[in-house]
Design a protein around this motif. Sequence first.
Motif, PDB file in Angstrom:
ATOM      1  N   GLY A  72       1.448  -1.861   5.326  1.00  0.00           N
ATOM      2  CA  GLY A  72       1.289  -0.408   5.347  1.00  0.00           C
ATOM      3  C   GLY A  72       1.346   0.135   6.762  1.00  0.00           C
ATOM      4  O   GLY A  72       2.156  -0.321   7.583  1.00  0.00           O
ATOM      5  N   ARG A  73       0.491   1.108   7.030  1.00  0.00           N
ATOM      6  CA  ARG A  73       0.477   1.738   8.359  1.00  0.00           C
ATOM      7  C   ARG A  73      -0.894   1.639   9.030  1.00  0.00           C
ATOM      8  O   ARG A  73      -1.005   1.673  10.240  1.00  0.00           O
ATOM      9  N   ASP A  74      -1.949   1.547   8.214  1.00  0.00           N
ATOM     10  CA  ASP A  74      -3.321   1.574   8.750  1.00  0.00           C
ATOM     11  C   ASP A  74      -4.131   0.395   8.233  1.00  0.00           C
ATOM     12  O   ASP A  74      -5.349   0.445   8.177  1.00  0.00           O
ATOM     13  N   ARG A 113       9.595  10.372   9.032  1.00  0.00           N
ATOM     14  CA  ARG A 113       8.404   9.658   8.546  1.00  0.00           C
ATOM     15  C   ARG A 113       7.670   8.965   9.682  1.00  0.00           C
ATOM     16  O   ARG A 113       6.440   9.022   9.757  1.00  0.00           O
ATOM     17  N   TYR A 156       0.894   5.371  -2.091  1.00  0.00           N
ATOM     18  CA  TYR A 156       1.144   6.739  -1.605  1.00  0.00           C
ATOM     19  C   TYR A 156       2.382   7.333  -2.268  1.00  0.00           C
ATOM     20  O   TYR A 156       2.441   8.530  -2.548  1.00  0.00           O
ATOM     21  N   ARG A 157       3.358   6.474  -2.528  1.00  0.00           N
ATOM     22  CA  ARG A 157       4.565   6.952  -3.198  1.00  0.00           C
ATOM     23  C   ARG A 157       4.256   7.384  -4.638  1.00  0.00           C
ATOM     24  O   ARG A 157       4.762   8.398  -5.129  1.00  0.00           O
ATOM     25  N   ARG A 189      -5.985   9.744   1.335  1.00  0.00           N
ATOM     26  CA  ARG A 189      -6.226   8.469   2.021  1.00  0.00           C
ATOM     27  C   ARG A 189      -7.553   7.844   1.580  1.00  0.00           C
ATOM     28  O   ARG A 189      -7.639   6.647   1.345  1.00  0.00           O
ATOM     29  N   ARG A 206      -0.213  11.915  12.636  1.00  0.00           N
ATOM     30  CA  ARG A 206      -1.180  12.602  11.777  1.00  0.00           C
ATOM     31  C   ARG A 206      -2.601  12.385  12.314  1.00  0.00           C
ATOM     32  O   ARG A 206      -2.864  11.415  13.051  1.00  0.00           O
ATOM     33  N   ASP A 259       3.910   9.852  10.388  1.00  0.00           N
ATOM     34  CA  ASP A 259       2.968   8.736  10.187  1.00  0.00           C
ATOM     35  C   ASP A 259       2.198   8.398  11.468  1.00  0.00           C
ATOM     36  O   ASP A 259       1.041   7.977  11.410  1.00  0.00           O
ATOM     37  N   ALA A 274       0.662  11.492   2.363  1.00  0.00           N
ATOM     38  CA  ALA A 274      -0.165  10.402   2.920  1.00  0.00           C
ATOM     39  C   ALA A 274      -1.005  10.876   4.109  1.00  0.00           C
ATOM     40  O   ALA A 274      -1.897  10.162   4.552  1.00  0.00           O
ATOM     41  N   SER A 317       0.827  -1.213   0.000  1.00  0.00           N
ATOM     42  CA  SER A 317       0.000   0.000   0.000  1.00  0.00           C
ATOM     43  C   SER A 317       0.861   1.263   0.000  1.00  0.00           C
ATOM     44  O   SER A 317       0.457   2.301  -0.517  1.00  0.00           O
ATOM     45  N   GLY A 318       2.072   1.179   0.566  1.00  0.00           N
ATOM     46  CA  GLY A 318       2.962   2.347   0.573  1.00  0.00           C
ATOM     47  C   GLY A 318       3.309   2.782  -0.842  1.00  0.00           C
ATOM     48  O   GLY A 318       3.492   3.975  -1.116  1.00  0.00           O
ATOM     49  N   SER A 369       5.242  11.215   3.397  1.00  0.00           N
ATOM     50  CA  SER A 369       4.465  11.216   4.645  1.00  0.00           C
ATOM     51  C   SER A 369       3.521  12.412   4.706  1.00  0.00           C
ATOM     52  O   SER A 369       2.420  12.309   5.253  1.00  0.00           O
TER      53      SER A 369
END
Length: 228
Positions: free
Chosen positions: A131-133, A182, A39-40, A111, A189, A186, A105, A35-36, A102
Amino acid sequence: MSKKIIITIDGWSSCGKSTLAKQLAKKLGYVYVDSGAMYRAITLYFLRNHVDWTDKKEVNAALKEIHLDFRPNEQTSASEMYLNDENVEYVIRDLVIAEKVSDIAAIKEVRTFAVAQQQKMGTKKGVVMDGRDIGTVVFPKAELKIFMTADNAVRVERRFKEMYEKNPNVTIEEVKSNLEMRDYIDSHREVSPLKKADDALVLDNTNLTPAEQLNKALSWVKEKIKTK
Ligand code: DC
């Protein structure tokens, strides 16, 4: 292992999430989604097109022009990120992108755009997404959620090696400050910050070999498939 599940892998930058996600996907015959990379790729589009991302109207207009998809590399069969039909898998790994991703994102509209596509990719299950979420927002009902960590020094070293292969001018200080920045953005936010889902299992791979981390994760997969 016939029953397909959704596996989410979240955690700090450069913890080895994508390594584990690829290992699991290969072993289980699942689809891997980075998923990153999405965003990239959005960041790359914004930078190339001089989008003012502080202006919601510009952001919304730009998102309408962005088409993202993953396609398999013909030689390696690894899935690669395409932005409007262009293979951007390599260019999105650049430090120039890492410096801005970041911030981008963290934008709510960005998002919403990415999460909707990620959720679609999970409708048939049999997916490993990192990813992160992912365990908190994208797939809050995923059967197996992994939260990865590793010591800071180890993470910096790993990312430095990776970046150095592409660009020998990069310094360890640059890599370290980018990772710290980052991680801070991350996890602080407003929209979907990085945090461990309550039901995520923690995997600290500071002292684990890739084979050991795969075995640990596979034992969790077996457990989850049994109890599903
Ligand atoms: O995993 P990565 O380093 O390629 O991710 C790049 C950036 O994208 C990361 O700094 C935070 C953001 N990201 C995010 O906010 N949510 C995700 N699900 C994946 C990545």
